[in-house]
Design a protein around this motif. Sequence first.
Motif, mmCIF file in Angstrom:
data_model
loop_
_atom_site.group_PDB
_atom_site.id
_atom_site.type_symbol
_atom_site.label_atom_id
_atom_site.label_comp_id
_atom_site.label_asym_id
_atom_site.label_seq_id
_atom_site.Cartn_x
_atom_site.Cartn_y
_atom_site.Cartn_z
ATOM 1 N N GLU A 33 0.274 3.414 -10.380
ATOM 2 C CA GLU A 33 1.097 4.229 -9.482
ATOM 3 C C GLU A 33 0.284 4.708 -8.277
ATOM 4 O OE1 GLU A 33 4.186 6.118 -12.807
ATOM 5 O OE2 GLU A 33 2.451 7.258 -12.118
ATOM 6 N N GLN A 34 -0.938 5.107 -8.501
ATOM 7 C CA GLN A 34 -1.785 5.559 -7.395
ATOM 8 C C GLN A 34 -2.096 4.421 -6.428
ATOM 9 O OE1 GLN A 34 -5.182 7.228 -9.345
ATOM 10 N NE2 GLN A 34 -4.065 9.032 -10.139
ATOM 11 N N MET A 35 -2.388 3.228 -6.949
ATOM 12 C CA MET A 35 -2.656 2.086 -6.073
ATOM 13 C C MET A 35 -1.411 1.731 -5.260
ATOM 14 S SD MET A 35 -5.210 -0.490 -8.157
ATOM 15 C CE MET A 35 -4.249 -0.607 -9.642
ATOM 16 N N TYR A 36 -0.263 1.774 -5.904
ATOM 17 C CA TYR A 36 0.968 1.474 -5.177
ATOM 18 C C TYR A 36 1.235 2.532 -4.113
ATOM 19 C CZ TYR A 36 5.851 0.225 -4.336
ATOM 20 O OH TYR A 36 7.026 -0.149 -3.742
ATOM 21 N N ALA A 37 0.913 3.792 -4.439
ATOM 22 C CA ALA A 37 1.109 4.860 -3.457
ATOM 23 C C ALA A 37 0.229 4.633 -2.230
ATOM 24 C CB ALA A 37 0.812 6.220 -4.093
ATOM 25 N N ARG A 38 -1.024 4.219 -2.430
ATOM 26 C CA ARG A 38 -1.916 3.960 -1.287
ATOM 27 C C ARG A 38 -1.431 2.766 -0.472
ATOM 28 N NH1 ARG A 38 -6.220 4.328 -5.079
ATOM 29 N NH2 ARG A 38 -6.988 2.254 -4.471
ATOM 30 N N LEU A 39 -0.765 1.818 -1.148
ATOM 31 C CA LEU A 39 -0.315 0.610 -0.451
ATOM 32 C C LEU A 39 0.991 0.822 0.303
ATOM 33 C CD1 LEU A 39 -1.038 -2.089 -3.177
ATOM 34 C CD2 LEU A 39 -1.986 -2.097 -0.864
ATOM 35 N N ALA A 40 1.925 1.547 -0.303
ATOM 36 C CA ALA A 40 3.292 1.497 0.205
ATOM 37 C C ALA A 40 3.904 2.829 0.565
ATOM 38 C CB ALA A 40 4.202 0.811 -0.835
ATOM 39 N N MET A 97 -8.063 -4.482 -4.430
ATOM 40 C CA MET A 97 -7.591 -3.350 -3.643
ATOM 41 C C MET A 97 -8.748 -2.732 -2.845
ATOM 42 S SD MET A 97 -4.820 -1.286 -3.278
ATOM 43 C CE MET A 97 -4.500 0.392 -2.741
ATOM 44 N N ALA A 98 -9.893 -2.574 -3.516
ATOM 45 C CA ALA A 98 -11.050 -1.998 -2.816
ATOM 46 C C ALA A 98 -11.506 -2.917 -1.682
ATOM 47 C CB ALA A 98 -12.182 -1.763 -3.818
ATOM 48 N N GLU A 99 -11.506 -4.202 -1.923
ATOM 49 C CA GLU A 99 -11.911 -5.150 -0.885
ATOM 50 C C GLU A 99 -10.941 -5.120 0.286
ATOM 51 O OE1 GLU A 99 -12.788 -9.945 -0.388
ATOM 52 O OE2 GLU A 99 -12.381 -9.075 -2.374
ATOM 53 N N TRP A 100 -9.668 -5.013 -0.018
ATOM 54 C CA TRP A 100 -8.665 -4.962 1.062
ATOM 55 C C TRP A 100 -8.830 -3.689 1.883
ATOM 56 C CZ3 TRP A 100 -4.683 -1.378 1.694
ATOM 57 C CH2 TRP A 100 -3.759 -1.680 2.695
ATOM 58 N N GLU A 101 -9.086 -2.576 1.224
ATOM 59 C CA GLU A 101 -9.271 -1.314 1.950
ATOM 60 C C GLU A 101 -10.505 -1.365 2.844
ATOM 61 O OE1 GLU A 101 -9.231 1.484 -1.266
ATOM 62 O OE2 GLU A 101 -7.121 2.002 -0.926
ATOM 63 N N ARG A 102 -11.575 -2.045 2.380
ATOM 64 C CA ARG A 102 -12.753 -2.206 3.243
ATOM 65 C C ARG A 102 -12.409 -3.032 4.473
ATOM 66 N NH1 ARG A 102 -15.461 -2.967 -1.755
ATOM 67 N NH2 ARG A 102 -15.389 -5.239 -1.435
ATOM 68 N N ASP A 103 -11.639 -4.115 4.277
ATOM 69 C CA ASP A 103 -11.239 -4.945 5.412
ATOM 70 C C ASP A 103 -10.381 -4.159 6.397
ATOM 71 O OD1 ASP A 103 -12.597 -7.037 4.311
ATOM 72 O OD2 ASP A 103 -10.826 -7.997 3.423
ATOM 73 N N VAL A 104 -9.485 -3.329 5.868
ATOM 74 C CA VAL A 104 -8.635 -2.521 6.745
ATOM 75 C C VAL A 104 -9.483 -1.533 7.532
ATOM 76 C CG1 VAL A 104 -6.820 -0.766 6.785
ATOM 77 C CG2 VAL A 104 -6.563 -2.764 5.333
ATOM 78 N N ASP A 127 2.057 5.817 1.668
ATOM 79 C CA ASP A 127 1.172 6.721 2.386
ATOM 80 C C ASP A 127 0.575 7.774 1.452
ATOM 81 O OD1 ASP A 127 -0.225 7.639 4.568
ATOM 82 O OD2 ASP A 127 1.398 8.948 5.268
ATOM 83 N N GLY A 128 0.296 7.350 0.211
ATOM 84 C CA GLY A 128 -0.341 8.249 -0.736
ATOM 85 C C GLY A 128 0.592 9.197 -1.447
ATOM 86 N N ASP A 129 1.913 9.137 -1.198
ATOM 87 C CA ASP A 129 2.874 10.024 -1.851
ATOM 88 C C ASP A 129 3.152 9.485 -3.249
ATOM 89 O OD1 ASP A 129 4.995 11.582 -2.704
ATOM 90 O OD2 ASP A 129 5.824 11.770 -0.675
ATOM 91 N N ILE A 130 2.588 10.109 -4.270
ATOM 92 C CA ILE A 130 2.678 9.587 -5.624
ATOM 93 C C ILE A 130 4.091 9.701 -6.178
ATOM 94 C CG2 ILE A 130 2.039 11.771 -6.712
ATOM 95 C CD1 ILE A 130 0.971 8.249 -7.821
ATOM 96 N N GLU A 131 4.843 10.766 -5.832
ATOM 97 C CA GLU A 131 6.202 10.933 -6.352
ATOM 98 C C GLU A 131 7.130 9.848 -5.818
ATOM 99 O OE1 GLU A 131 7.186 12.869 -8.699
ATOM 100 O OE2 GLU A 131 5.169 13.717 -8.920
ATOM 101 N N VAL A 132 7.009 9.554 -4.522
ATOM 102 C CA VAL A 132 7.826 8.485 -3.940
ATOM 103 C C VAL A 132 7.458 7.149 -4.566
ATOM 104 C CG1 VAL A 132 8.410 7.260 -1.817
ATOM 105 C CG2 VAL A 132 8.102 9.754 -1.784
ATOM 106 N N ALA A 133 6.161 6.943 -4.799
ATOM 107 C CA ALA A 133 5.714 5.701 -5.431
ATOM 108 C C ALA A 133 6.313 5.550 -6.824
ATOM 109 C CB ALA A 133 4.190 5.670 -5.502
ATOM 110 N N ARG A 134 6.346 6.623 -7.587
ATOM 111 C CA ARG A 134 6.933 6.556 -8.932
ATOM 112 C C ARG A 134 8.409 6.222 -8.882
ATOM 113 N NH1 ARG A 134 3.912 11.987 -11.170
ATOM 114 N NH2 ARG A 134 1.919 10.982 -11.734
ATOM 115 N N ARG A 135 9.117 6.828 -7.937
ATOM 116 C CA ARG A 135 10.546 6.546 -7.827
ATOM 117 C C ARG A 135 10.788 5.083 -7.486
ATOM 118 N NH1 ARG A 135 10.907 11.680 -5.236
ATOM 119 N NH2 ARG A 135 10.970 10.686 -3.183
ATOM 120 N N GLU A 136 9.988 4.552 -6.550
ATOM 121 C CA GLU A 136 10.180 3.165 -6.157
ATOM 122 C C GLU A 136 9.808 2.207 -7.289
ATOM 123 O OE1 GLU A 136 8.358 2.116 -2.493
ATOM 124 O OE2 GLU A 136 9.482 3.581 -1.312
#
Length: 846
Positions: free
Chosen positions: A284-291, A95-102, A293-302
């Motif tokens: 959950e936090q990693m998924y929130a950053r990926l999918a 995840m960290a490597e992908w964020e650096r590439d982005v 836009d950092g919204d942790i509540e939406v990430a938990r629901r998904e």
Amino acid sequence: MKFSHSIQFNAVPDWSSHYLAYSGLKKLIYTLEKQTFGRETEDSDTERSVLITERADPDVVFKKALDKELQKIVKFYIEKEGEIFREIDVLARDMAEWERDVGAFDEQMGNPEMSNGSRSIGDALATFRIPSRRHCPDYDDSASDDDYEDESNTTGLLKRLKKRPSTIGRQSTYGGASRSGSRPGMRRRSSMTGLDDFQRMKRNALFDAQLSLAKRCVALFVSLRELKSYIQLNKTGFAKALKKYDKTLMRSLRQPYMENVVNQAYHFQESTMRNVDAKIATVEQMYARLATDGDIEVARRELRLHLREHVVWERNTVWREMIGIERKAQAANMGLKRTLLGSDPEPGEERLQGDDPYQVGGKTFHTPLGNVTCPSWLFSGNFFVLLACLCIFVLLLTIPMMKSEVQQNCLAMLVFVSLLWATEVIPLFVTSLLIPFLVVLLGVVRSDQKPYDKLGAKDSAKYVFAAMWTPVIMLLLGGFGIAAALSKYDIAKIMATFVLSKAGTRPRTVLLTNMFVAWFLSMWISNVAAPVLCYSIIQPLLRNLPVDSKFPKALILGIALSSNIGGMASPIASPQNIIAIQNMSPSPNWLQWFFITTPVCIVSIVIIWLFLLITFRPSRGTVIVPIRPTKDKFTGVQYFVSIVTIVTIGLWCVSHQLEDVFGDMGVIAVIPLVLFFGTGILTKEDFNNFLWTIIILAAGGLSLGKAVNSSGLLHTIAKAVEEHVGGMSLYGVLVTFCVMILVVATFISHTVAALIILPIVQQVGVRMNDSHPNLLVMGSALMCSAAMGLPTSGFPNMTAIMTENPHSGQRYLRVKHFLTRGVPSSILTFFVVVTIGYGLMRISGL
């Protein structure tokens, strides 16, 4: 659901062998119980005998088994936890490597000369979501498994985006622009176009990496939740196994073992659970950053949506296969039992044999137009019986036997319905539903006032449906509500075990106590549920008896016979009592009913008890394990249910004195229904679980009685019967009807016998010079419950004959036991009813 089934169907299928062996621990508990309280016999189960080779301390043996299970679970958990946590660490690095590439790509795209007006990938990712599979219209179900790894955790949009090149943030290009290489005659691309293609390829690669990371997040989230469930399920299993051990062997091992051993194990410690929760939060936090836009509540629901879909997929695939295997094994066991016992298959077992439990068999005929399959029931004996009933019905409609057409039609309907009830070719309640249809169609209802003209179809429909819903039906519903509350909150079980624990260890005393407990429970929770509860309570006692002991037969048969006797003990104990009250005017109050039935029941049970002792001699070679009372204290809900029940019964007892207030006992029955359901003590599921078939059966019988009375047929039949008993005294008429009902109710349902005969009895009693219709109806109703000579004579008998020895799988009772003990018991009860019962009915003023 039993916990052995719960742990089976809530376990992760791939981990099923690594959970607590709860069923094995239960077998060990029963073996320890038999070693401690009973005595081993030569033909004991071999599997059980090898579990314990010597008389060791039960606590030591059980602790050793628990320690072994605990070591197995700890070893698997540590291995699985390390595997999942390592995957999370790898995911974090990727995840960290992908964020650096982005970030690097965004900086490159930020150069106006290179961006070409395209938005950055960070902006594109901000609008990206991973919805559920069912929301993806472009989902391609034809894709191969090789295209997508870990398909069970991949949504339809993930699959669609992974299969097709991403077009987010990309301008439209002419055909073939995205392909590599060139064809003859194609114009050489400019250097800027080549740079755009490289940017698109880079963007697509980053999107693919993002999707892959999101899939891994979902998979790890599911694995972590399964790991957490693994901890909780096993901890619950240890607690339940220890509770069962303490209850069965009267020990106190649960609390020290749970505190000093189980809770101290690595995977059951609070720090371990907090560590798992922290890993879940990280995913959950990693998924929130990926999918999201950092919204942790939406990430938990998904993520929870993905988890739910994963569980649904397992239930529709893996669990269904497991249940199918269990059903086949059960069918095989039933087939083996029939082979060993030489018995015919039980109703409904044939369906269990097939691969598809819903498949309906049939016979195929070859015709010029093709093959025609007819249902198998067309060739069964029931179909021809139904056809014969229909023929009789048509003949009675066409052959004139009565002076009035209304009575002729009513006679045909009465005979037809009685034949359907007696033969049970269709379910009893279905026949009851047929009654209002026939009443209206045949026009058998007349006006209640002179000149008694036949009512039209509209008025007949109102009349018959009003007859189906009476205060008596409300009384039946009130009884069901009380029974449901007493059973659901174990009040009946607590009372029963408390009494039985005082019975001691003498077989004759234990037998008599169980019979009276079954009788008392039948008064309040019906004689359908009472024997089932009693048989569950005596299981520890039966498990520890020698195989050749006759005491189990006497005990099971005694409970069944006393439950039948209990069917006459109170107005709500059985449906035939409700029908009797409907045919009695004025209806007796509860005090009158108890005044008559309590002595009759007590004397009958004592006589049957003596008869069982003489014929079975159950005391020989029998060592009784005392039933242990429950240690649970009464809760507030149990006190509330008990108080409401006692108050309701008290109001029923003085209902005649309160007629100006309540009007009828059916109105009083509303009190427990409103209090129990209104406070949430009983739920709508409990309401749906009422015996609605019995209610419909009783309602149909009441409407039939009203119709037969309205048509004048009942008056005509009663007059004909009166001519045959005209010279008899009241006592002679009672004995005659009791004998007739005893014979009829032995072969058909008690309730059906009451539905057919009690209205006639009432009319005969009205027309007698010494008019005591209530006495005749009451005596006849008591005899309906006393008919218990066959296994099919009542619900208690059916339950008794199906009770099996848990060791051998064979039934305790045979038909011969009912013929040799049930028939004499019915005759003995008959003499009690026509002697003691008759005297009490005359004293009470019936």
